[in-house]
Design an enzyme around this catalytic site. Structure first.
Site, mmCIF file in Angstrom:
data_model
loop_
_atom_site.group_PDB
_atom_site.id
_atom_site.type_symbol
_atom_site.label_atom_id
_atom_site.label_comp_id
_atom_site.label_asym_id
_atom_site.label_seq_id
_atom_site.Cartn_x
_atom_site.Cartn_y
_atom_site.Cartn_z
ATOM 1 N N ARG A 119 71.355 -63.763 -7.234
ATOM 2 C CA ARG A 119 70.377 -63.828 -6.424
ATOM 3 C C ARG A 119 69.504 -64.949 -6.751
ATOM 4 N NH1 ARG A 119 70.323 -58.431 -8.481
ATOM 5 N NH2 ARG A 119 71.031 -57.106 -7.191
ATOM 6 N N LYS A 141 68.270 -75.777 3.859
ATOM 7 C CA LYS A 141 69.238 -75.129 4.712
ATOM 8 C C LYS A 141 70.808 -75.026 3.773
ATOM 9 C CE LYS A 141 67.816 -75.128 9.668
ATOM 10 N NZ LYS A 141 68.586 -75.342 11.040
ATOM 11 N N GLU A 183 71.849 -89.418 12.270
ATOM 12 C CA GLU A 183 70.804 -88.547 11.992
ATOM 13 C C GLU A 183 69.372 -89.367 11.737
ATOM 14 O OE1 GLU A 183 71.032 -85.212 12.071
ATOM 15 O OE2 GLU A 183 73.001 -84.611 11.590
ATOM 16 N N LYS A 225 61.462 -85.592 7.539
ATOM 17 C CA LYS A 225 61.921 -84.437 7.381
ATOM 18 C C LYS A 225 61.122 -83.382 6.547
ATOM 19 C CE LYS A 225 66.059 -81.330 7.119
ATOM 20 N NZ LYS A 225 67.199 -81.094 7.115
ATOM 21 N N GLU A 235 62.402 -72.567 10.237
ATOM 22 C CA GLU A 235 62.466 -72.667 11.712
ATOM 23 C C GLU A 235 62.066 -71.613 12.715
ATOM 24 O OE1 GLU A 235 66.247 -74.669 12.183
ATOM 25 O OE2 GLU A 235 66.557 -73.995 14.313
ATOM 26 N N ARG A 239 60.358 -76.711 13.420
ATOM 27 C CA ARG A 239 61.640 -77.103 12.693
ATOM 28 C C ARG A 239 62.802 -77.582 13.596
ATOM 29 N NH1 ARG A 239 64.022 -75.762 6.718
ATOM 30 N NH2 ARG A 239 65.800 -77.219 6.942
ATOM 31 N N ASN A 243 67.197 -79.966 15.403
ATOM 32 C CA ASN A 243 68.345 -80.004 16.118
ATOM 33 C C ASN A 243 68.475 -80.762 17.321
ATOM 34 O OD1 ASN A 243 68.865 -78.081 13.921
ATOM 35 N ND2 ASN A 243 67.680 -76.489 15.189
ATOM 36 N N HIS A 246 71.963 -81.282 18.691
ATOM 37 C CA HIS A 246 72.902 -80.708 18.016
ATOM 38 C C HIS A 246 73.589 -79.291 18.825
ATOM 39 C CE1 HIS A 246 71.639 -82.883 14.622
ATOM 40 N NE2 HIS A 246 72.300 -82.316 13.729
ATOM 41 N N HIS A 250 77.058 -79.471 18.218
ATOM 42 C CA HIS A 250 77.898 -78.382 17.546
ATOM 43 C C HIS A 250 79.180 -77.985 18.532
ATOM 44 C CE1 HIS A 250 74.719 -77.179 14.550
ATOM 45 N NE2 HIS A 250 75.388 -78.220 14.229
ATOM 46 N N HIS A 263 80.349 -84.752 12.125
ATOM 47 C CA HIS A 263 78.959 -84.121 12.585
ATOM 48 C C HIS A 263 78.045 -85.164 13.009
ATOM 49 C CE1 HIS A 263 75.752 -81.726 12.514
ATOM 50 N NE2 HIS A 263 75.104 -82.480 11.859
HETATM 51 N N1 LIG Z 1 71.899 -78.452 5.331
HETATM 52 C C1 LIG Z 1 71.390 -79.221 6.394
HETATM 53 O O1 LIG Z 1 70.069 -79.166 6.721
HETATM 54 C C2 LIG Z 1 72.224 -79.938 7.052
HETATM 55 C C3 LIG Z 1 71.818 -81.194 7.781
HETATM 56 C C4 LIG Z 1 72.601 -81.970 8.385
HETATM 57 C C5 LIG Z 1 74.030 -81.804 8.136
HETATM 58 N N2 LIG Z 1 74.706 -80.801 7.583
HETATM 59 C C6 LIG Z 1 75.915 -80.604 7.046
HETATM 60 O O2 LIG Z 1 76.540 -81.945 6.589
HETATM 61 C C7 LIG Z 1 77.697 -81.730 6.711
HETATM 62 C C8 LIG Z 1 78.099 -83.302 6.917
HETATM 63 O O3 LIG Z 1 77.802 -83.969 5.593
HETATM 64 P P1 LIG Z 1 78.265 -85.264 5.387
HETATM 65 O O4 LIG Z 1 78.345 -86.177 6.668
HETATM 66 O O5 LIG Z 1 77.752 -86.059 4.167
HETATM 67 O O6 LIG Z 1 80.033 -85.136 5.278
HETATM 68 P P2 LIG Z 1 80.964 -84.865 4.132
HETATM 69 O O7 LIG Z 1 80.130 -84.116 2.936
HETATM 70 O O8 LIG Z 1 82.190 -84.461 4.482
HETATM 71 O O9 LIG Z 1 81.217 -86.412 3.283
HETATM 72 C C9 LIG Z 1 82.011 -87.263 4.082
HETATM 73 C C10 LIG Z 1 82.910 -88.125 3.308
HETATM 74 O O10 LIG Z 1 82.524 -88.986 2.547
HETATM 75 C C11 LIG Z 1 82.943 -88.513 1.161
HETATM 76 N N3 LIG Z 1 81.671 -89.166 0.272
HETATM 77 C C12 LIG Z 1 80.776 -88.592 -0.063
HETATM 78 N N4 LIG Z 1 80.077 -89.359 -0.717
HETATM 79 C C13 LIG Z 1 80.622 -90.653 -0.987
HETATM 80 C C14 LIG Z 1 80.357 -91.836 -1.624
HETATM 81 N N5 LIG Z 1 79.307 -92.060 -2.416
HETATM 82 N N6 LIG Z 1 81.623 -92.573 -1.660
HETATM 83 C C15 LIG Z 1 82.748 -92.469 -1.036
HETATM 84 N N7 LIG Z 1 82.963 -91.416 -0.377
HETATM 85 C C16 LIG Z 1 81.988 -90.456 -0.471
HETATM 86 C C17 LIG Z 1 83.228 -87.036 1.187
HETATM 87 O O11 LIG Z 1 84.001 -86.849 0.120
HETATM 88 C C18 LIG Z 1 83.846 -86.869 2.412
HETATM 89 O O12 LIG Z 1 85.169 -87.351 2.772
HETATM 90 C C19 LIG Z 1 78.018 -80.885 7.690
HETATM 91 O O13 LIG Z 1 78.958 -79.786 7.221
HETATM 92 C C20 LIG Z 1 76.899 -80.347 8.498
HETATM 93 O O14 LIG Z 1 76.731 -79.241 8.905
HETATM 94 C C21 LIG Z 1 73.636 -79.986 7.058
HETATM 95 ZN ZN LIG Z 2 72.964 -82.705 11.773
#
Ligand SMILES: NC(=O)c1ccc[n+]([C@@H]2O[C@H](COP(=O)([O-])OP(=O)(O)OC[C@H]3O[C@@H](n4cnc5c(N)ncnc54)[C@H](O)[C@@H]3O)[C@@H](O)[C@H]2O)c1
Ligand SMILES: [Zn+2]
Length: 354
Positions: A119, A141, A183, A225, A235, A239, A243, A246, A250, A263
């Protein structure tokens, strides 16, 4: 230089520490881990690059790790279960800390596992992509995708610390850097026209990964943020401006299959669609389009049949009472959430108009 911001959430407030060389001894991570044990969650790409360095700053703790397969397609309940398995197999207890080392995918999965295991156990974010440093690691999130929708399963669960070592961006692929810039542009477009102007002036420096420019952009985004999240953690209202782009984004990701369009790329094209739906004045629309293009991002969506657009958007979980909600712009830096939008304009945008 190290900068510390705070996400103000009462007793769940936490620091965001931003700087260079923080994983290599520039920051006492050990002091932020309460119990003896921690589990570092990373993936097959990031672990070989940074896991040892990170573990080196955790002296005095028992450090276990789990390396997940890399990619948005693995942001699933199955992968989430692997993290729970690793926790259970290592005998993790309520004093264990989960540390996410990686991009948004690792952070979202690890955070959801931290929220669920017993939990809720302590959680620390060490984001290593630009997208994760400016967006996903802050705000709590967490979750995974479901075949019927992106981030359909998850929880709000705040980390205790976000540790951003901007040096990790040196190894990031260009395409991922660009996706993170989407972003960054989003934060400016929804709240801060001055920052938008700064981005117009400094996009080349950001693309060249100049540390000072990256640090400024990351700080600005985290500050925006943090303020939005402090005002509306779950949200229920404001908040949702985060999006922007988005709902369309999405839909693009889901239609193309997760991982085809990144993304950030989908959000980039989505922001321009949302700006058009807003009826943004043409000079401002051009500024947004030019900035998105300058960041090496798509300004238009892929070919999607009109009825598919509407169907995929109908599945978007942000739909309230079957009415789509959009984040629209009054002008650059001034956004609002509404379900009152120009339906004819939307039909034209998705190719269903006359
Ligand atoms: N929680 C939230 O509020 C929120 C907000 C925006 C996006 N997201 C989520 O985030 C995800 C996208 O995140 P992302 O763009 O970081 O993608 P990701 O986590 O897939 O990373 C992108 C690529 O870069 C590689 N990588 C990471 N760090 C590295 C580094 N320092 N050097 C070399 N390679 C590296 C990863 O292994 C991957 O292949 C989506 O799933 C999206 O839904 C969440
Ligand atoms: Zn996003």
């Amino acid at each position: 230089m190290t900068t510390t911001l705070t996400v103000e959430l009462g007793e769940r407030s936490y620091p965001i520490v931003i700087g260079r060389g923080l994983l290599g001894g520039g920051f006492d991570l050990s002091g932020h881990v309460r119990g003896k044990q921690c589990l570092v969650v990373s993936n097959t790409t990031v672990a070989p690059l940074y896991l040892d360095t990170l573990a080196g700053t955790l002296g005095g703790h028992d450090v276990a790790s789990v390396s997940l397969p890399d990619g948005e397609v693995y942001k699933t309940v199955e992968t989430f279960t692997r993290v729970l398995d690793a926790l259970a197999e290592n005998g993790a207890n309520r004093d264990t800390t989960v540390i996410a080392l990686g991009g948004g995918v690792v952070g979202d999965i690890a955070g959801f596992a931290a929220a669920s295991y017993m939990r809720g156990v302590d959680f620390i974010q060490v984001p290593t992509t630009l997208l994760a440093q400016v967006d996903s690691s802050v705000g709590g999130k967490t979750g995974v995708n479901h075949p019927r929708g992106k981030n359909l399963v998850g929880a709000f669960y705040q980390p205790r610390l976000v540790l951003i070592d901007t040096d990790t961006l040196a190894t990031l692929a260009d395409r991922e850097l660009h996706a993170g810039l989407a972003e960054v542009i989003k934060h400016a477009a929804i709240c801060d026209v001055e920052f938008f102007g700064w981005l117009e002036d400094n996009m080349q420096a950001l693309l060249a990964r100049e540390p000072a420019a990256l640090a400024h952009a990351i700080e600005r985004c985290c500050a925006i943020k943090a303020a939005v999240v402090a005002e509306d953690e779950r949200e229920s209202g404001r908040r949702a401006i985060l999006n922007f782009g988005h709902t369309f984004g999405h839909a693009i990701e889901q239609h193309e299959g997760y991982g085809q369009w990144l993304h950030g790329e989908a959000v980039a094209a989505g922001m321009l669609m949302a700006a058009r739906l807003s009826g943004l004045e043409s000079n401002q629309l051009s500024r947004l389009e030019n900035l998105v293009a300058a960041a090496g991002l798509p300004v238009a969506p892929p070919a999607i049949a009109p009825e598919q657009w509407l169907a995929v958007m109908g599945m978007d979980k942000k739909v309230q009472q079957k009415k789509l909600r959009f984040v629209l712009l009054r002008s650059l830096g001034d956004s609002y959430v509404t379900s009152e939008y120009d339906e004819q304009r939307l039909r034209v945008l998705v190719g269903a108009g006359d």
